[in-house]
Design an enzyme around this catalytic site. Sequence first.
Site, PDB file in Angstrom:
ATOM      1  CD1 TRP A 101      30.999 -35.795 -75.878  1.00  0.00           C
ATOM      2  CD2 TRP A 101      31.700 -37.447 -74.146  1.00  0.00           C
ATOM      3  NE1 TRP A 101      30.465 -37.232 -76.343  1.00  0.00           N
ATOM      4  CE2 TRP A 101      30.870 -38.173 -74.888  1.00  0.00           C
ATOM      5  CE3 TRP A 101      32.197 -38.007 -73.558  1.00  0.00           C
ATOM      6  CZ2 TRP A 101      31.542 -39.491 -75.056  1.00  0.00           C
ATOM      7  CZ3 TRP A 101      32.642 -39.232 -72.936  1.00  0.00           C
ATOM      8  CH2 TRP A 101      32.567 -40.041 -74.218  1.00  0.00           C
ATOM      9  CG  ASP A 168      34.566 -30.993 -75.123  1.00  0.00           C
ATOM     10  OD1 ASP A 168      35.561 -31.443 -76.207  1.00  0.00           O
ATOM     11  OD2 ASP A 168      34.485 -31.805 -74.186  1.00  0.00           O
ATOM     12  CE  LYS A 192      35.479 -37.961 -80.510  1.00  0.00           C
ATOM     13  NZ  LYS A 192      35.297 -38.577 -80.619  1.00  0.00           N
TER      14      LYS A 192
END
Length: 356
Positions: A101, A168, A192
Amino acid sequence: MKKHNFSAGPCILPQEVLKKAANAVTNFNGIDLSLIEISHRSKEFVEVMEKARSLVKELLNLPEGYSVLFLQGGASLEFLMTPYNLLKVNGKAGYFDTGTWSSKAIKEAKTLGEVDVFASSKDKGYNYIPKNYNIPSDIDYVHCTSNNTIFGTQIKEFPKTDALLVCDMSSDIFSRELDFTQFDLVYAGAQKNMGPAGTTLVIVKDEILGKTGRSIPSMLDYQVHLSKDSMFNTPPVFAVYVSMLTLEWLKEQGGVKAIEKINQEKAALLYAEVDRNPLFIGFANKEDRSTMNVTFNLTNETHKDTFDKLWNEAGINGLKGHKSVGGYRASIYNAMPIESIKVLINVMQQFEKQVS
């Protein structure tokens, strides 16, 4: 049979949240209309949005000067929105590369300006968090990814910098106590620890915006979204509502401090079995292990079919590792009950007896 959901995301949510969300789809707050068919500007939904934003501030102890947004596009859009809003014309950004990511974030930032990848763990397949690195002094911001779902690593100590610090936190926000005053911008996909896929939480320090000297498309401009209270365009009403319910649930559990203790207990139990059982080996360096995503491999791949059969028969879902790493990944987010951890450990021990 009850399913034990170890999916990496979209992932497990509290059962009581799912029940309330299901009821809201048919009859929201007793108004005889569905949540997903009322105006996003109605009094009922405006209250949802305001409460969701207020709960974020409360649970994370955000000080004055920080604003909360619920946007769309996932973390993937934030990879682009970050440099648009923080990277000055002819400026430079610093990136901490710890996995898939962060690599994607780097790619997007490079479309707008110069990027200095000052630390990376790519050399060892991203199984660790870099430690001894030097952050450039001539950068506009530093970007890092707090938790890496694919590789099972997690930053324990964040970069120290005089530049703006961006993080992030898609896969571990609300899972542990942090001092959020060290960050200038935080973003996190909801799917999540916070809610279903479809909305993205953004926390931004107000004073950092509007200083790049560049023209920003309206949909990518944080200031535009702030001026409209997250409703510049129609917000993802269902995702925001379920996020609000999940944040209410978290508050009822005792908040982030309480859930962090539970998360540590769950992770400690599972890692202890990974380390004890001779048929498994952990993927991530021990000092950098994630409390959210436990990654491990078999020491002998010829036993794969046997292990897979056992965990499937036990009602375990989502244990297969990411295709880029292989092996197994147990995602143990906030809503994962410790009973499910114990079921997995029991399967691992059965596997050991069966193969030995």
